[in-house]
Design an enzyme around this catalytic site. Structure first.
Site, short mmCIF file in Angstrom:
data_model
loop_
_atom_site.label_atom_id
_atom_site.label_comp_id
_atom_site.label_asym_id
_atom_site.label_seq_id
_atom_site.Cartn_x
_atom_site.Cartn_y
_atom_site.Cartn_z
CE LYS A 43 26.49 -20.70 -16.61
NZ LYS A 43 25.04 -20.42 -16.63
CG ASN A 44 23.99 -23.92 -15.83
OD1 ASN A 44 24.15 -22.77 -15.43
ND2 ASN A 44 23.78 -24.23 -17.09
CB CYS A 137 17.76 -13.81 -20.15
SG CYS A 137 17.89 -15.39 -20.93
NE ARG A 142 16.46 -19.10 -19.80
CZ ARG A 142 17.68 -19.17 -19.31
NH1 ARG A 142 18.50 -18.17 -19.45
NH2 ARG A 142 18.07 -20.25 -18.67
CG ASP A 329 23.80 -24.47 -22.12
OD1 ASP A 329 22.98 -23.68 -22.61
OD2 ASP A 329 23.73 -24.86 -20.93
NE ARG A 421 25.15 -14.90 -17.16
CZ ARG A 421 24.41 -15.68 -17.93
NH1 ARG A 421 24.16 -15.34 -19.17
NH2 ARG A 421 23.90 -16.79 -17.48
N1 EPU Z 1 10.20 -23.37 -20.37
C1 EPU Z 1 8.86 -23.10 -20.40
N2 EPU Z 1 8.17 -22.98 -19.22
C2 EPU Z 1 8.80 -23.12 -18.02
C3 EPU Z 1 10.17 -23.41 -17.98
C4 EPU Z 1 10.86 -23.52 -19.18
O1 EPU Z 1 8.29 -22.96 -21.48
O2 EPU Z 1 8.11 -22.99 -16.99
C5 EPU Z 1 10.95 -23.45 -21.64
C6 EPU Z 1 12.00 -22.34 -21.77
O3 EPU Z 1 11.42 -21.13 -22.18
C7 EPU Z 1 12.97 -22.91 -22.77
C8 EPU Z 1 12.91 -24.41 -22.46
O4 EPU Z 1 11.73 -24.63 -21.69
O5 EPU Z 1 12.52 -22.67 -24.06
C9 EPU Z 1 14.11 -24.93 -21.68
O6 EPU Z 1 14.20 -24.26 -20.45
P1 EPU Z 1 14.73 -24.94 -19.11
O7 EPU Z 1 13.79 -24.60 -18.03
O8 EPU Z 1 15.03 -26.38 -19.39
O9 EPU Z 1 16.10 -24.18 -18.90
P2 EPU Z 1 16.56 -23.34 -17.63
O10 EPU Z 1 16.39 -24.11 -16.40
O11 EPU Z 1 15.98 -21.97 -17.70
C10 EPU Z 1 19.00 -24.29 -17.72
C11 EPU Z 1 20.38 -23.72 -17.78
C12 EPU Z 1 20.64 -23.15 -19.16
C13 EPU Z 1 20.47 -24.27 -20.19
C14 EPU Z 1 19.06 -24.87 -20.06
C15 EPU Z 1 18.82 -26.05 -20.99
C16 EPU Z 1 20.75 -23.01 -15.50
C17 EPU Z 1 20.97 -21.91 -14.55
N3 EPU Z 1 20.52 -22.68 -16.77
O12 EPU Z 1 18.11 -23.21 -17.96
O13 EPU Z 1 21.99 -22.71 -19.18
O14 EPU Z 1 20.64 -23.75 -21.49
O15 EPU Z 1 18.86 -25.33 -18.70
O16 EPU Z 1 19.79 -27.03 -20.79
O17 EPU Z 1 20.81 -24.17 -15.11
C18 EPU Z 1 23.83 -21.48 -19.96
O18 EPU Z 1 24.51 -22.01 -19.07
O19 EPU Z 1 24.33 -20.81 -20.90
C19 EPU Z 1 22.38 -21.63 -19.92
C20 EPU Z 1 21.55 -20.82 -20.58
#
Ligand code: EPU
Length: 444
Positions: A43-44, A137, A142, A329, A421
Site C-alpha cells: 500500500k505505502n 489522523c 502527523r 505498523d 484502507r
Molecule cells: N513527523 C514530524 N514532522 C514531519 C513529519 C513527520 O514530526 O514533518 C513525525 C510524525 O508525526 C510521526 C513520525 O514523524 O510521529 C513518523 O512519521 P513519518 O513521516 O515517518 O510517517 P508518514 O510518512 O506519515 C508512513 C506510512 C505510515 C507508517 C509511517 C512510519 C505512508 C502513506 N504511511 O507515514 O503507515 O506508519 O510511515 O513507518 O507511507 C500505515 O500503513 O498504517 C501507516 C500509518
C-alpha cells in the site's frame, strides 16, 4: 476484470462508505490454519508511486497495485488534478500529461494523508502547487513541517493560508534548486516528498538522516526507471542529481511487508504452519527476529516464500523505531500475539503518539495489559474470549482479527472502514487458509 477508466468516485470498485461502516467481521476462533497466502503489492509504496507518476508527462504503468480504499482515494485525488487513470486488475495506467497543479480538493486530501505527497512532484514539475494541509489522523497529529522546510531549502516560497499550502518557485524557469537537507527525524513522508522534488531540481540535493524504509528504495527505483539520478536510497544519506525531464515507465510495486508480517503473526497466534509469498525476507528482518524471540521459526524457502513453523509462545520486549528498527505498523499485531505469550512483555511505541488504542479492545477480550504512557505492559494469559470489539485504526483492526482467530468463541470486529484502507481481501485470504471468518452486514 474489464478495462476501467477511473474518473469519478462512483466508478471505483470499493463498496460505499455506508456499506463498509455497516459491515462487520464475525470470527470463530481456534481453527488451525494451513497452506499458502499470496501477499498483495505494498500500500505505502503504491500510494507514493502514484504521487511520483505526477513527475512524468508521459505514460506510466504500475503493476501489482492492490485494490484498497486508500488507493481509490489517491486515484480520486489524481483524477481531480486532471490525470487519466485506467485500472485493469492490479495494473494501473497513469497519464499525467495535462494536469492542473492547484486543483486538489480539500475533502479527499483530508481523508488520505498520503495525497499530500503530491506536493513535491507538482512543485518540481510546474513550479507552483496549491494543496490542502492533510491534518491529523487516528494515530497522531502527523505534522508536515519537515516536508515544507525541505522544499523551502530548495528555493520554494511557501504560504499556508486557511488550511491550504501554496508553494511557488520564483525565477524565469521556476525550477527548484538542489540543496543540502538534514531531517531532524527520518520521516518516511518527508524523505519521499523531497526525493521526488529533487529529481527535477537544478543541481544536486542531499538528504541526510533520510528514512531507509523499503518503500523509499521502491520510490527511488521507480524514479530511476523514469530516468532520475538517485544514489544511496536505503541508507541514511540520499543524493539526487536533478535531470531536465523524466520518461515513461512500466514498474511493479514491491510486496507489502506489513501484510506479510500480519499473516506470519496469524500463523504464530493459531499455532499453524503456513507459507507466505511473495514476501521479501530482507524487508522483514525485525519482524522475523521478534517472531523467533517469541518461539517460532521462519524458514526462507527461496523465491520470496517464507514458512512459519509455530512454537510455544513466550514473552519478549518490543520498541517501535524507524527502519531498520521494528515497524510501528506491526506493533498492534504483535501486541495481540504477546497477549497469548507466557511471561511479561513490554511494548514501547515511539513513532506515533496515539497508537495504543487497541489496548482497551484487547482488554475487552480478557487480555492482561497495563498502559503507562507510551508503554504497554502485557502479561500473557492462557486464553482470550471472543467479544464485540471496535477497530481504532488500520493496524489495530488487523490486531483484533488476529486476536479473534486465537480466542475462544465468536469475535465481532466493527469499524471495518479502517481495515479496508489497507488490507486487500483479508477475510478471503484467511478463509482460504482455514479460518472461520465472515463479513456480514449488521441490521440496526
Ligand atoms: N513527523 C514530524 N514532522 C514531519 C513529519 C513527520 O514530526 O514533518 C513525525 C510524525 O508525526 C510521526 C513520525 O514523524 O510521529 C513518523 O512519521 P513519518 O513521516 O515517518 O510517517 P508518514 O510518512 O506519515 C508512513 C506510512 C505510515 C507508517 C509511517 C512510519 C505512508 C502513506 N504511511 O507515514 O503507515 O506508519 O510511515 O513507518 O507511507 C500505515 O500503513 O498504517 C501507516 C500509518
Amino acid at each position: 476484470m474489464e478495462d476501467k477508466t477511473i474518473n469519478s468516485i462512483s466508478n471505483l470498485t470499493q463498496p460505499s462508505t455506508k456499506e463498509r461502516s455497516q459491515s462487520v467481521l464475525e470470527i470463530w476462533g481456534r481453527n488451525p490454519l494451513q497452506g499458502n497466502v499470496k501477499i498483495s503489492g505494498a500500500k505505502n509504496s503504491a500510494l507514493v508511486l502514484m504521487a511520483g507518476s505526477l513527475l512524468c508527462p508521459k505514460d506510466c504503468r504500475l503493476r501489482n497495485v492492490p485494490s484498497l480504499v486508500d488507493i481509490s482515494r489517491m486515484s480520486q485525488i489524481l483524477t481531480s488534478l486532471g490525470v487519466k487513470l485506467t485500472k485493469n486488475g492490479d495494473v494501473l495506467d497513469i497519464d499525467a500529461r495535462d494536469i492542473n497543479p492547484t486543483a486538489a480538493p480539500y475533502d479527499i486530501v483530508s481523508q488520505l494523508r498520503a495525497s499530500f505527497f503530491a506536493v513535491g512532484p507538482l512543485l518540481a514539475r510546474f513550479g507552483t502547487v496549491k494543496i490542502p494541509l492533510p491534518g491529523g489522523c487516528d494515530i497522531g497529529a502527523r505534522p508536515v513541517k519537515l516536508h515544507i522546510q525541505g522544499l523551502q531549502a530548495m528555493g520554494a516560497s511557501v504560504l499556508i493560508e486557511s488550511g491550504i499550502v501554496h508553494a511557488d518557485v520564483k525565477g524565469s524557469n521556476r525550477r527548484l534548486q538542489g540543496a543540502k537537507i538534514y531531517l531532524d527525524y527520518p520521516s518516511v513522508g518527508a524523505t519521499e516528498t523531497l526525493l521526488m522534488a529533487a529529481t527535477l531540481a537544478e543541481g544536486e540535493t542531499t538528504i541526510e538522516n533520510a528514512a531507509q524504509e523499503p518503500e523509499i528504495v521502491d520510490l527511488a527505483n521507480f524514479c530511476i526507471a523514469m530516468g532520475a539520478k538517485i544514489y544511496g536510497a536505503g541508507t541514511n544519506k540520499i543524493t539526487i542529481v536533478g535531470v531536465d525531464r523524466l520518461h515513461s515507465v512500466d514498474y511493479a510495486v514491491i510486496p507489502d511487508r506489513i501484510e506479510a508480517g500480519t499473516f506470519l503473526v496469524a500463523g504464530a497466534i493459531t499455532h499453524s504452519e503456513i507459507t507466505v509469498s511473495s514476501a521479501i525476507a530482507d524487508h522483514l528482518v525485525p519482524v522475523i527476529a521478534k517472531l523467533e524471540a517469541i518461539g517460532c521459526r521462519i524458514i526462507n524457502e527461496g523465491e520470496n516464500c517464507l514458512r512459519l513453523i509455530p512454537g510455544e509462545l513466550k514473552a519478549t520486549d518490543i520498541e517501535t523505531l524507524p527502519y531498520p528498527g521494528f515497524p510501528t505498523d506491526m506493533q498492534a499485531q504483535f501486541m495481540a500475539l504477546l497477549c497469548f505469550s507466557e511471561g511479561n512483555s513490554v511494548i514501547s511505541e515511539t513513532v506515533f503518539e496515539n497508537r495504543l488504542r487497541h489496548v482497551a479492545e484487547l482488554q475487552r477480550m480478557g487480555a492482561n495489559i497495563r498502559l503507562k504512557g507510551n508503554h504497554a505492559l502485557i502479561q500473557g494469559v492462557p486464553f482470550l474470549s471472543g467479544a464485540p470489539v471496535m477497530s481504532t485504526d488500520l493496524r489495530a483492526s488487523a490486531a483484533l482479527i488476529l486476536a479473534g482467530l486465537a480466542a475462544q468463541g465468536k469475535t465481532i470486529v466493527r469499524g471495518l472502514h479502517h481495515l479496508d484502507r489497507g488490507y486487500e481481501d483479508i477475510e478471503n485470504k484467511l478463509r482460504k487458509l482455514g479460518a472461520r471468518i465472515e463479513r456480514v452486514t449488521e441490521s440496526n
